[in-house]
Design a protein around this motif. Structure first.
Motif, PDB file in Angstrom:
ATOM      1  N   ILE A  40      47.368  22.702  29.828  1.00 12.75           N
ATOM      2  CA  ILE A  40      46.844  22.986  31.160  1.00 12.75           C
ATOM      3  C   ILE A  40      45.745  21.994  31.488  1.00 12.75           C
ATOM      4  O   ILE A  40      44.689  21.990  30.845  1.00 12.75           O
ATOM      5  CB  ILE A  40      46.318  24.430  31.240  1.00 12.75           C
ATOM      6  N   ASP A  41      45.985  21.131  32.475  1.00 12.26           N
ATOM      7  CA  ASP A  41      44.965  20.166  32.886  1.00 12.26           C
ATOM      8  C   ASP A  41      44.248  20.668  34.136  1.00 12.26           C
ATOM      9  O   ASP A  41      44.552  21.743  34.676  1.00 12.26           O
ATOM     10  CB  ASP A  41      45.573  18.783  33.096  1.00 12.26           C
ATOM     11  N   SER A  42      43.289  19.898  34.618  1.00 12.61           N
ATOM     12  CA  SER A  42      42.441  20.340  35.727  1.00 12.61           C
ATOM     13  C   SER A  42      43.239  20.579  37.003  1.00 12.61           C
ATOM     14  O   SER A  42      43.035  21.581  37.701  1.00 12.61           O
ATOM     15  CB  SER A  42      41.335  19.311  35.986  1.00 12.61           C
ATOM     16  N   ASP A  43      44.135  19.654  37.338  1.00 13.95           N
ATOM     17  CA  ASP A  43      44.917  19.823  38.563  1.00 13.95           C
ATOM     18  C   ASP A  43      45.787  21.069  38.482  1.00 13.95           C
ATOM     19  O   ASP A  43      45.889  21.839  39.454  1.00 13.95           O
ATOM     20  CB  ASP A  43      45.792  18.586  38.809  1.00 13.95           C
ATOM     21  N   ALA A  44      46.442  21.273  37.354  1.00 15.76           N
ATOM     22  CA  ALA A  44      47.296  22.451  37.204  1.00 15.76           C
ATOM     23  C   ALA A  44      46.480  23.730  37.316  1.00 15.76           C
ATOM     24  O   ALA A  44      46.902  24.707  37.948  1.00 15.76           O
ATOM     25  CB  ALA A  44      48.024  22.400  35.865  1.00 15.76           C
ATOM     26  N   ALA A  45      45.299  23.752  36.706  1.00 22.85           N
ATOM     27  CA  ALA A  45      44.452  24.943  36.755  1.00 22.85           C
ATOM     28  C   ALA A  45      43.954  25.220  38.163  1.00 22.85           C
ATOM     29  O   ALA A  45      43.939  26.369  38.616  1.00 22.85           O
ATOM     30  CB  ALA A  45      43.273  24.779  35.793  1.00 22.85           C
ATOM     31  N   ASP A  46      43.538  24.168  38.879  1.00 21.89           N
ATOM     32  CA  ASP A  46      43.081  24.353  40.256  1.00 21.89           C
ATOM     33  C   ASP A  46      44.210  24.873  41.141  1.00 21.89           C
ATOM     34  O   ASP A  46      44.020  25.769  41.974  1.00 21.89           O
ATOM     35  CB  ASP A  46      42.536  23.038  40.818  1.00 21.89           C
ATOM     36  N   LYS A  47      45.397  24.294  40.973  1.00 20.11           N
ATOM     37  CA  LYS A  47      46.551  24.739  41.753  1.00 20.11           C
ATOM     38  C   LYS A  47      46.841  26.213  41.482  1.00 20.11           C
ATOM     39  O   LYS A  47      47.033  27.007  42.416  1.00 20.11           O
ATOM     40  CB  LYS A  47      47.773  23.889  41.406  1.00 20.11           C
ATOM     41  N   ALA A  48      46.896  26.559  40.210  1.00 19.45           N
ATOM     42  CA  ALA A  48      47.227  27.927  39.843  1.00 19.45           C
ATOM     43  C   ALA A  48      46.166  28.915  40.324  1.00 19.45           C
ATOM     44  O   ALA A  48      46.494  30.027  40.751  1.00 19.45           O
ATOM     45  CB  ALA A  48      47.398  28.036  38.330  1.00 19.45           C
ATOM     46  N   ALA A  49      44.899  28.526  40.260  1.00 19.39           N
ATOM     47  CA  ALA A  49      43.828  29.415  40.705  1.00 19.39           C
ATOM     48  C   ALA A  49      44.004  29.778  42.182  1.00 19.39           C
ATOM     49  O   ALA A  49      43.901  30.952  42.572  1.00 19.39           O
ATOM     50  CB  ALA A  49      42.471  28.762  40.482  1.00 19.39           C
ATOM     51  N   HIS A  50      44.264  28.772  43.018  1.00 13.35           N
ATOM     52  CA  HIS A  50      44.464  29.036  44.447  1.00 13.35           C
ATOM     53  C   HIS A  50      45.695  29.899  44.665  1.00 13.35           C
ATOM     54  O   HIS A  50      45.674  30.869  45.433  1.00 13.35           O
ATOM     55  CB  HIS A  50      44.604  27.714  45.203  1.00 13.35           C
ATOM     56  N   PHE A  51      46.777  29.578  43.975  1.00 12.08           N
ATOM     57  CA  PHE A  51      48.027  30.324  44.117  1.00 12.08           C
ATOM     58  C   PHE A  51      47.840  31.787  43.723  1.00 12.08           C
ATOM     59  O   PHE A  51      48.309  32.710  44.415  1.00 12.08           O
ATOM     60  CB  PHE A  51      49.093  29.662  43.253  1.00 12.08           C
ATOM     61  N   ILE A  52      47.140  32.026  42.621  1.00  6.27           N
ATOM     62  CA  ILE A  52      46.892  33.390  42.156  1.00  6.27           C
ATOM     63  C   ILE A  52      46.038  34.153  43.156  1.00  6.27           C
ATOM     64  O   ILE A  52      46.301  35.334  43.457  1.00  6.27           O
ATOM     65  CB  ILE A  52      46.222  33.362  40.770  1.00  6.27           C
ATOM     66  N   GLN A  53      45.027  33.506  43.699  1.00  8.59           N
ATOM     67  CA  GLN A  53      44.173  34.174  44.688  1.00  8.59           C
ATOM     68  C   GLN A  53      44.962  34.573  45.929  1.00  8.59           C
ATOM     69  O   GLN A  53      44.785  35.671  46.466  1.00  8.59           O
ATOM     70  CB  GLN A  53      43.012  33.261  45.074  1.00  8.59           C
ATOM     71  N   VAL A  54      45.822  33.687  46.394  1.00  6.56           N
ATOM     72  CA  VAL A  54      46.627  34.009  47.571  1.00  6.56           C
ATOM     73  C   VAL A  54      47.569  35.174  47.262  1.00  6.56           C
ATOM     74  O   VAL A  54      47.701  36.115  48.047  1.00  6.56           O
ATOM     75  CB  VAL A  54      47.419  32.771  48.041  1.00  6.56           C
ATOM     76  N   ALA A  55      48.234  35.112  46.114  1.00 13.43           N
ATOM     77  CA  ALA A  55      49.140  36.193  45.731  1.00 13.43           C
ATOM     78  C   ALA A  55      48.402  37.523  45.643  1.00 13.43           C
ATOM     79  O   ALA A  55      48.880  38.554  46.138  1.00 13.43           O
ATOM     80  CB  ALA A  55      49.812  35.869  44.396  1.00 13.43           C
ATOM     81  N   ASP A  56      47.236  37.507  45.034  1.00 15.79           N
ATOM     82  CA  ASP A  56      46.462  38.740  44.893  1.00 15.79           C
ATOM     83  C   ASP A  56      46.001  39.264  46.251  1.00 15.79           C
ATOM     84  O   ASP A  56      46.037  40.475  46.508  1.00 15.79           O
ATOM     85  CB  ASP A  56      45.265  38.485  43.977  1.00 15.79           C
ATOM     86  N   SER A  57      45.598  38.365  47.134  1.00 18.42           N
ATOM     87  CA  SER A  57      45.122  38.782  48.453  1.00 18.42           C
ATOM     88  C   SER A  57      46.185  39.557  49.220  1.00 18.42           C
ATOM     89  O   SER A  57      45.877  40.482  49.971  1.00 18.42           O
ATOM     90  CB  SER A  57      44.698  37.558  49.275  1.00 18.42           C
ATOM     91  N   PHE A  58      47.452  39.173  48.999  1.00 16.25           N
ATOM     92  CA  PHE A  58      48.530  39.788  49.778  1.00 16.25           C
ATOM     93  C   PHE A  58      49.468  40.619  48.902  1.00 16.25           C
ATOM     94  O   PHE A  58      50.611  40.873  49.266  1.00 16.25           O
ATOM     95  CB  PHE A  58      49.269  38.708  50.560  1.00 16.25           C
ATOM     96  N   HIS A  59      48.939  41.059  47.751  1.00 18.16           N
ATOM     97  CA  HIS A  59      49.573  42.087  46.927  1.00 18.16           C
ATOM     98  C   HIS A  59      50.931  41.678  46.364  1.00 18.16           C
ATOM     99  O   HIS A  59      51.770  42.540  46.101  1.00 18.16           O
ATOM    100  CB  HIS A  59      49.710  43.389  47.728  1.00 18.16           C
ATOM    101  N   LEU A  60      51.152  40.383  46.143  1.00 21.66           N
ATOM    102  CA  LEU A  60      52.362  39.956  45.457  1.00 21.66           C
ATOM    103  C   LEU A  60      52.166  40.130  43.951  1.00 21.66           C
ATOM    104  O   LEU A  60      51.182  39.636  43.394  1.00 21.66           O
ATOM    105  CB  LEU A  60      52.683  38.486  45.752  1.00 21.66           C
ATOM    106  N   PRO A  61      53.063  40.823  43.272  1.00 19.55           N
ATOM    107  CA  PRO A  61      52.952  40.919  41.811  1.00 19.55           C
ATOM    108  C   PRO A  61      52.986  39.539  41.168  1.00 19.55           C
ATOM    109  O   PRO A  61      53.711  38.645  41.616  1.00 19.55           O
ATOM    110  CB  PRO A  61      54.194  41.734  41.426  1.00 19.55           C
ATOM    111  N   LEU A  62      52.193  39.379  40.104  1.00 20.62           N
ATOM    112  CA  LEU A  62      52.140  38.118  39.363  1.00 20.62           C
ATOM    113  C   LEU A  62      53.012  38.212  38.123  1.00 20.62           C
ATOM    114  O   LEU A  62      52.937  39.189  37.363  1.00 20.62           O
ATOM    115  CB  LEU A  62      50.700  37.817  38.937  1.00 20.62           C
ATOM    116  N   VAL A  63      53.839  37.200  37.903  1.00 21.75           N
ATOM    117  CA  VAL A  63      54.620  37.070  36.683  1.00 21.75           C
ATOM    118  C   VAL A  63      54.122  35.814  35.972  1.00 21.75           C
ATOM    119  O   VAL A  63      54.273  34.701  36.479  1.00 21.75           O
ATOM    120  CB  VAL A  63      56.122  36.962  36.968  1.00 21.75           C
ATOM    121  N   LEU A  64      53.499  35.982  34.810  1.00 20.66           N
ATOM    122  CA  LEU A  64      52.875  34.885  34.076  1.00 20.66           C
ATOM    123  C   LEU A  64      53.722  34.558  32.848  1.00 20.66           C
ATOM    124  O   LEU A  64      53.873  35.393  31.947  1.00 20.66           O
ATOM    125  CB  LEU A  64      51.459  35.275  33.656  1.00 20.66           C
TER     126      LEU A  64
END
Length: 500
Positions: free
Chosen positions: A328-352
């Motif tokens: 996991i590099d910096s770009d991947a982590a930043d991308k995933a952080a934003h994606f997770i926040q958006v998913a959580d904001s709109f109640h999409l279940p997360l599959v990790l």
């Protein structure tokens, strides 16, 4: 014709019709022809493609001293659901923002929040323009104020369909999803301003074209042309509820039920050191094999995708062993952080789906602030309150396991591991080197690594060890369990982040 209308209405209605016709003519035939000649749709045509046919309702048509003040906006239906949208009209003063357009932009965002509908902004404009005769840019609310208030409340999507500069461009980084066409470009200030201020000769493509915007992470996806961008926006919105006050819409299909994934054993090598592409695994796992990947060309060591699982929209975050072995590099982590926040904001279940040797080490990674980016991803993941389903497929080490939701007591609905999954602070080779182990001790460390998943299973380190072929069915059952929490109305959740 007007003389035939009762009670003297004719002249007034004729006047209204003439004013509307001027506004709807936009920049006039020559400018429209020039715009179309570059392979672009005009602002009104873009809205017609975005919305279901015949559903667009405009407001502010007569605002300003020029047609619609260079900004066409209103509401319509996208797949039968109401959406607010605005499009900068490049044929009118280069799509620049005057007082009237500024007021319309604010009103558009205000209505999106008030009526709890998604907001789509279609950009191709030069930013704020100097006051024209009879105009004043006096004290008035800016649309960026309402844009900030929309964050986490309603889905906000930006499409960049030409050159977008200055104030208008600032909407993109405030959006949940930003996509551009191959003719798009986005920047703080355009080439003429850059030349005047810095003496730098640069084209709009060099300044903010797709390669630059995708490479910086500002823009998430690229599509071929206007129509493709608008279709992608419609697809993106289909996974989301209208607002954070509702849940994502189910979309059951003929193949949304359980099934064994026999092919998965051919896709995932048992040898942890072997590389593979995780995207076919995701395709095999989800309904219909279809998923919508977000930022495929930025931070590719993590795959972020929207899909349906058992008819329910889900957000998938998967390590990509094909890229830097899944580190996991910096770009991947930043991308995933934003994606997770958006998913959580709109109640999409997360599959990790975890399969990584940890966060990326080394001087390049440290200079890119991997600890800060990794901490931001961890904060987003651990503070998410949506349904979380976690799977350790082959390996997950150190902080790489934590950011992928592997550790216990992290609000997961279910956690799974494949047999033989290895885990720990670091891999056996790294551990042996770190402690200066001799051959005998190194062999012991390696044996412990190979037994790690079974040792963890004995202490409920995860809920269940599963055959990889059972993955879809295990996730479907866990998703059904998690959906049981939806016994009350959805509410917005706070967004947390560590600033990049």
């Amino acid at each position: 014709m007007s003389d035939e209308l009762p009670n003297g209405w004719g002249p007034s209605l004729d006047d209204l019709a003439e004013r509307r016709a001027v506004a709807r003519a936009m920049g006039g035939p020559e400018k429209l022809a020039s715009h179309h000649g570059r392979g672009k749709l005009d602002a009104r045509a873009r809205l017609e493609v975005l919305f279901d046919p015949g559903t667009f309702t405009e407001f502010g048509t007569l605002v300003g001293n020029v047609p619609a003040d260079g900004f066409v906006c209103g509401h319509g239906l996208v797949d039968g659901r109401t959406v607010m949208a605005g499009a900068e009209d490049f044929t009118v003063l280069g799509g620049s923002i005057g007082p009237g357009a500024a007021n319309k932009r604010y009103r558009l965002g205000e209505l999106a929040l008030q009526e709890r509908t998604p907001l789509v902004m279609l950009l191709e404009g030069a930013g704020h323009r100097p006051p024209m005769k009879g105009e004043s840019h006096g004290r008035a609310p800016t649309d960026l104020l309402i844009q900030a208030q929309l964050s986490g409340k309603v889905p906000v999507v930006t499409g960049v369909l030409g050159a977008s500069a200055g104030h208008g461009a600032l909407i993109a980084p405030m959006s949940d999803f930003a996509i551009m066409s191959l003719q798009g470009a986005i920047f703080t200030a355009g080439p003429p301003v850059v030349k005047e201020a810095l003496g730098e000769e640069v084209t709009k493509e060099e300044l903010g074209g797709p390669a630059v915007a995708i490479g910086s992470g500002l823009i998430h996806n690229v599509a071929a042309d206007d129509v493709a961008v608008l279709q992608e926006i419609r697809t993106y919105l289909s996974y989301f509820p209208s607002s954070a006050w509702s849940y994502p819409p189910s979309a059951p299909t003929a193949d949304h039920g359980p099934r064994l994934l026999d092919e998965i054993l051919e896709l995932i090598p048992r040898d942890n050191a072997s590389l593979y592409d995780v995207r076919p695994v995701v395709s095999l796992l989800v309904d219909g094999g279809r998923f919508f990947q977000i930022q495929p060309d930025f931070g590719p060591a993590i795959v972020c995708a929207l899909a349906h699982l058992g008819g329910e929209p889900v957000a998938i975050v998967a390590n990509q062993p094909q890229v830097i072995a899944g580190s996991i590099d910096s770009d991947a982590a930043d991308k995933a952080a934003h994606f997770i926040q958006v998913a959580d904001s709109f109640h999409l279940p997360l599959v990790l789906l975890a399969d990584n040797p940890g966060v990326l080490a080394g001087t390049v990674s440290e200079r890119a602030a991997i600890l800060r980016a990794g901490a931001r991803m961890f904060a987003a993941q651990t503070q998410a309150r949506t349904i979380k389903l976690q799977v350790t497929m082959r390996k997950a080490y150190g902080f790489g396991s934590m950011v992928m939701g592997m550790v216990g007591f992290d609000h997961q609905t279910s956690t799974f591991a494949f047999p033989g999954a290895t885990m720990g602070a670091m891999g056996a080779k790294g551990s042996s080197a770190a402690v200066g182990a001799d051959a005998e001790r190194a062999a012991e460390i390696r044996t412990a690594e190979l037994q790690a998943s079974y040792n963890s299973a004995r202490t409920l380190g995860f809920d269940e060890m599963i055959d990889p072929r059972e993955l879809r069915n295990a996730l479907l059952r866990s998703l059904r369990l998690g959906l049981n929490r939806r016994q009350s109305a959805a509410e917005p959740t706070a967004r947390f982040a560590i600033s990049p």
